[in-house]
Enzyme design. Structure first.
Site: not given
Ligand code: GLY
Length: 406
Positions: A184, A122
């Protein structure tokens, strides 16, 4: 008699046509320029209120609300910490308001420590949205240094034998996966691609391209919907499990996951001009916009395969991300397709700007939008505002405004 008749006739004509006229007036759409600029003006006011509300709480950033509408915060190590500073940078770009610039800098500095994070993918989301936008707008070289360090942190998670950046480190809750990579993660590549160009650093470029290629090969089904999690066997380097963490089930199309994929491959095409990425983005867009369970207002349910559709929650965050991505993608395709994408994006902007989705001024923790879903299987953040819904909504408004010259 003649006079009475004519008055009666006149009255009935008025009575017959009045409701039609009222109906026609309420159905008349506001010009999109008014909608877009109105939504941006509202976002400026709401975000200034939010920035003030946390000014004396160093280290905290907005995340969501509880079910009573009270602001819930996070620290810099939460994956969504960079969105508020990033949104402030966009709103400064829109308004030129120096107070927004001051807050954008201050809130960016609240996530600066994350440049050194090597324990999660992240770091790309966090640093690119905050410092990436800050650098794009101000050209401040101090911001650029943060992006370089963060990019090194991110590629420390790349394993050549698999060809991907690992998403989550081993933990009790994810011990079923040897090497989890989530859709993601495509979003984190934007920082690497930008840094590769800015610093002429081929290792950033190579890691990002490899990750995108391996994801394209393993994350997608034949209908171009995507799995949420693909876990790789660390010995063979091949996928061992294709599952979900935040979707309805392993075989379902989790709405935000589809949005991340669409945005990610569109962005990869922007940097590389590799038409394989463009084709992938168009296929994902097709899956989303022609899906029989995409509502007419174009804001998806939290999962395209959620049970009880239409009696289940929408996810405004997925709607915002899709909207922003479609506006970008429209600039890379033939005119007819571009018009289709932009018509969906315009519907999304109109829907999200309406009182159905937009918070009242000063309400709901000063977030812009309501009705997002964070993690349904965990029953956390269900039907609440989410800071990333606001970020991508503002980004979509800015992109639409620029493209259409509004
Ligand atoms: N990356 C986490 C989400 O989309 O909830």
């Amino acid at each position: 008699m003649y006079q009475r008749l004519s008055i009666c006739t006149l009255l009935s004509v008025v009575l017959v046509f009045l409701p039609i006229k009222i109906h026609a007036q309420s159905d008349k759409e506001e010009p999109i320029k008014t909608v877009v600029n109105g939504a941006l003006d509202f976002s400026v006011q709401q975000s200034l209120r939010m920035a003030h509300s946390l000014q004396n709480q160093p280290g905290l950033l907005p995340r969501t609300t509880d079910r009573f509408g009270t602001l819930q915060t996070c620290r810099s190590d939460w994956w969504a910490s960079g969105f508020f500073p990033g949104m402030l940078w966009y709103l400064y770009e829109y308004s030129g308001n120096e107070e927004l610039k001051k807050w954008a800098h201050e809130y960016s500095m609240r996530v600066e420590d994350q440049q050194f994070t090597t324990s999660s993918h992240d770091v790309g989301f966090i640093i690119y949205c905050s410092f990436g936008n800050g650098f794009r707008i101000t050209h401040d070289t101090a911001y650029k240094k943060v992006i370089r360090t963060a990019s090194h942190s991110l590629i420390s998670r790349f394993r050549q034998s698999i060809g991907c950046i690992r998403s989550w480190d081993y933990a009790e809750w994810n011990k079923q996966w040897q090497y989890p990579v989530i859709i993601d993660n495509m979003m984190n590549l934007e920082m690497l691609m930008m840094a590769a160009k800015e610093f002429d650093e081929p290792s950033f470029f190579n890691a990002a391209v490899s990750h995108a290629n391996v994801t394209m090969k393993n994350h997608f089904r034949t209908d171009y919907s995507s799995f949420h999690v693909v876990s790789y066997d660390t010995v063979t380097g091949l996928p061992e499990l294709k599952q979900t963490a935040q979707g309805y089930n392993h075989g379902s199309a989790w709405a935000r996951g589809q949005a991340w994929g669409l945005y990610g491959f569109t962005m990869m095409y922007r940097f590389t001009k590799d038409t394989t990425y463009l084709a992938q983005a168009k296929h994902i867009a097709d899956f989303i916009i022609h899906h029989p369970r995409l509502p007419v207002d174009k804001i998806p349910y939290w999962d395209f395969d959620a049970p009880n559709i239409p009696d289940c929650y929408r996810d405004a965050s997925a709607g915002s991300i899709i909207c922003s991505a479609l506006i970008e993608l429209s600039q890379y395709v033939e005119k007819e397709l571009a018009n289709t994408y932009l018509s969906v994006a315009e519907s999304q902007i109109r829907t999200l700007s309406s009182s159905q989705y937009r918070n009242a001024p000063g309400n709901n923790g000063n977030f812009i939008l309501k009705h997002s879903v964070g993690n349904m299987p965990n029953t956390s953040e269900v039907d609440v505002p989410l800071i990333y819904a606001d970020y991508y909504f503002v980004e979509a408004l800015m992109r639409f405004k620029k493209l259409k010259g509004l």
